[in-house]
Design an enzyme around this catalytic site. Structure first.
Site, PDB file in Angstrom:
ATOM      1  N   CYS A   1       0.843  -1.208   0.000  1.00  0.00           N
ATOM      2  CA  CYS A   1       0.000   0.000   0.000  1.00  0.00           C
ATOM      3  C   CYS A   1       0.878   1.257   0.000  1.00  0.00           C
ATOM      4  O   CYS A   1       1.760   1.422   0.841  1.00  0.00           O
ATOM      5  CB  CYS A   1      -0.923  -0.001   1.225  1.00  0.00           C
ATOM      6  SG  CYS A   1      -1.960   1.472   1.254  1.00  0.00           S
TER       7      CYS A   1
ATOM      8  N   ARG B   1      -8.866  -2.237 -11.091  1.00  0.00           N
ATOM      9  CA  ARG B   1      -9.642  -1.117 -11.640  1.00  0.00           C
ATOM     10  C   ARG B   1     -10.467  -1.503 -12.857  1.00  0.00           C
ATOM     11  O   ARG B   1     -11.526  -0.923 -13.095  1.00  0.00           O
ATOM     12  CB  ARG B   1      -8.697   0.041 -11.977  1.00  0.00           C
ATOM     13  CG  ARG B   1      -8.061   0.660 -10.736  1.00  0.00           C
ATOM     14  CD  ARG B   1      -6.884   1.535 -11.111  1.00  0.00           C
ATOM     15  NE  ARG B   1      -5.812   0.754 -11.727  1.00  0.00           N
ATOM     16  CZ  ARG B   1      -4.806   1.248 -12.421  1.00  0.00           C
ATOM     17  NH1 ARG B   1      -4.729   2.546 -12.613  1.00  0.00           N
ATOM     18  NH2 ARG B   1      -3.870   0.465 -12.926  1.00  0.00           N
TER      19      ARG B   1
HETATM   20  C1  LIG Z   1      -8.958   2.271  -5.087  1.00  0.00           C
HETATM   21  C2  LIG Z   1      -7.903   1.221  -4.878  1.00  0.00           C
HETATM   22  C3  LIG Z   1      -7.727   0.659  -3.629  1.00  0.00           C
HETATM   23  C4  LIG Z   1      -6.745  -0.309  -3.432  1.00  0.00           C
HETATM   24  N1  LIG Z   1      -6.621  -0.882  -2.199  1.00  0.00           N
HETATM   25  C5  LIG Z   1      -5.723  -1.884  -2.024  1.00  0.00           C
HETATM   26  C6  LIG Z   1      -5.658  -2.560  -0.780  1.00  0.00           C
HETATM   27  O1  LIG Z   1      -6.380  -2.269   0.171  1.00  0.00           O
HETATM   28  N2  LIG Z   1      -4.733  -3.564  -0.663  1.00  0.00           N
HETATM   29  C7  LIG Z   1      -3.897  -3.899  -1.692  1.00  0.00           C
HETATM   30  O2  LIG Z   1      -3.078  -4.806  -1.539  1.00  0.00           O
HETATM   31  N3  LIG Z   1      -3.951  -3.285  -2.875  1.00  0.00           N
HETATM   32  C8  LIG Z   1      -4.855  -2.292  -3.067  1.00  0.00           C
HETATM   33  N4  LIG Z   1      -4.949  -1.706  -4.284  1.00  0.00           N
HETATM   34  C9  LIG Z   1      -4.084  -2.150  -5.394  1.00  0.00           C
HETATM   35  C10 LIG Z   1      -4.825  -3.199  -6.233  1.00  0.00           C
HETATM   36  O3  LIG Z   1      -5.088  -4.351  -5.476  1.00  0.00           O
HETATM   37  C11 LIG Z   1      -4.018  -3.576  -7.501  1.00  0.00           C
HETATM   38  O4  LIG Z   1      -2.817  -4.218  -7.133  1.00  0.00           O
HETATM   39  C12 LIG Z   1      -3.684  -2.345  -8.339  1.00  0.00           C
HETATM   40  O5  LIG Z   1      -4.835  -1.525  -8.494  1.00  0.00           O
HETATM   41  C13 LIG Z   1      -3.172  -2.752  -9.741  1.00  0.00           C
HETATM   42  O6  LIG Z   1      -4.137  -3.505 -10.415  1.00  0.00           O
HETATM   43  P1  LIG Z   1      -5.147  -2.876 -11.522  1.00  0.00           P
HETATM   44  O7  LIG Z   1      -4.293  -2.190 -12.553  1.00  0.00           O
HETATM   45  O8  LIG Z   1      -5.853  -4.101 -12.051  1.00  0.00           O
HETATM   46  O9  LIG Z   1      -6.033  -1.915 -10.814  1.00  0.00           O
HETATM   47  C14 LIG Z   1      -5.900  -0.722  -4.502  1.00  0.00           C
HETATM   48  C15 LIG Z   1      -6.072  -0.132  -5.752  1.00  0.00           C
HETATM   49  C16 LIG Z   1      -7.064   0.816  -5.955  1.00  0.00           C
HETATM   50  C17 LIG Z   1      -7.244   1.412  -7.330  1.00  0.00           C
END
Ligand SMILES: Cc1cc2nc3c(=O)[nH]c(=O)nc-3n(C[C@H](O)[C@H](O)[C@H](O)COP(=O)(O)O)c2cc1C
Length: 329
Positions: free
Chosen positions: A99, A224
């Site tokens: 995070c 996302r």
């Molecule tokens: C709004 C938001 C909240 C997120 N919260 C967490 C979280 O609580 N724990 C975590 O490990 N990753 C969190 N992430 C990261 C996502 O799990 C993921 O690894 C990251 O968005 C990349 O993947 P994507 O391109 O498919 O979104 C968050 C991402 C977003 C956009």
């Protein structure tokens, strides 16, 4: 796909997303085929010392099992104690080592831990001994581009008995800018014997297929891209299983999915909170469609959930009628 003792029905997982992937969201994505969903991140300290408010994040239902629970913290004893306390709430324990949010890293948690591999080792040792569940970690590639150390963290995790690693291959300082460096997922997979889950920039089913082909990862995690688009989960599952793609969702299917999400949210958080919470989700369900901008303006003014339902109904019925050459006003 197996993570420790947990057998998953496919290789498509929903990413943990604080503030987004609450229980209703997870149930929707589960219904569309996600094999594993994850709680929002939960503070180990909060769980031990703050009590009821933190436990609200653990509210779950049979419909979403198996469930991963994600903890964050930086003290080995707290994390081990928290791991014991949530043993009966989920089926897998994930530790957040990625995070980037300032409030979290200021306390030495999340991606700040990537700067302290010896502490990571202590944490993993303590938590491994405390839980009988499969244990995973979710990491970024490093703190910044000068301290990229996902391979070092990966090796520590494997040595300490972690069952799988999710890598979102951006550094903490990158935030969400630039592209996810999928080659780092390939490097981790090549270096480590436990399953590797790739996360980052999957917005189309073919992105997931490409990630698997390019990196050799064992599973993909979608974040996302699933906003207002549970069909991404469905179609990715099909593509990775070598099945023919489904048709794109019809307006009616989109309307029904959005209404179902809304109903789940009302059940979960009550009408007042659901009204606010669902604004963003409903806007995502109509994204890219004709009239989305004015829908957005009116959904943000809707005074009740019933009004939101009526707006959804009108929006999709108009599009459908237009397609069928009818005139609805
Ligand atoms: C709004 C938001 C909240 C997120 N919260 C967490 C979280 O609580 N724990 C975590 O490990 N990753 C969190 N992430 C990261 C996502 O799990 C993921 O690894 C990251 O968005 C990349 O993947 P994507 O391109 O498919 O979104 C968050 C991402 C977003 C956009």
């Amino acid at each position: 796909m197996k993570i420790g003792s947990l057998q998953l029905k496919n290789r498509v997982l929903l990413a943990p997303m604080a503030g987004i992937a609450d229980l209703p969201y997870r149930i929707v994505m589960k219904r569309f085929g996600a094999s594993l969903v994850c709680s929002e991140m939960i503070s180990a300290k909060g769980l031990i010392y703050a009590g009821p408010r933190t436990r609200e994040l653990l509210i779950s239902s049979e419909a979403e099992r198996p469930l991963a629970i994600q903890l964050f913290g930086n003290d080995p004893h707290d994390l081990a104690e928290a791991a014991k306390r949530i043993e009966s709430d989920g089926d897998l324990l994930d530790l957040n080592l990625g995070c980037p949010v300032s409030k979290v890293v200021r306390g030495g948690s999340g991606s700040a831990l990537l700067k302290d591999p010896p502490r990571v080792k202590k944490i993993l040792r303590a938590v491994r001994a405390a839980t009988s569940h499969p244990l995973t970690i979710k990491i970024r590639s490093g703190w910044d581009h000068e301290t990229i150390n996902f391979l070092e963290i990966g090796r520590i995790a494997e040595d300490e008995g972690v069952d799988a690693i999710t890598l979102h291959p951006r550094t903490r300082s990158q935030g969400f800018s630039g592209e996810a460096q999928w080659d780092q997922i390939r490097q981790l997979k090549a270096a480590i014997g436990i399953p590797i889950i790739g996360s980052g920039d999957i917005f189309e089913p073919r992105d997931a297929l490409k990630m698997v082909e390019v990196t050799g990862c064992d599973a993909v995690m979608i974040g996302r891209g699933s906003y207002g688009n549970p069909w991404l989960i469905r179609d990715t599952v099909r593509l990775l299983q070598g099945e023919a793609p489904c048709c794109a969702p019809t307006y009616r299917e989109k309307k029904l999915a959005a209404l179902e999400h809304l109903a789940l949210q009302v059940d979960f958080s009550g009408e007042r909170k659901a009204l606010l919470e669902m604004r963003k989700h409903l806007c995502w369900y109509v994204r890219g469609l004709k009239g989305a901008a004015s829908f957005r303006a009116s959904i943000n003014q809707a005074p009740t959930v019933v009004a939101q339902e009526a707006l959804l109904d009108h929006f999709f019925s108009s599009l459908q009628a237009e397609d069928e050459g009818l005139n609805v006003s």
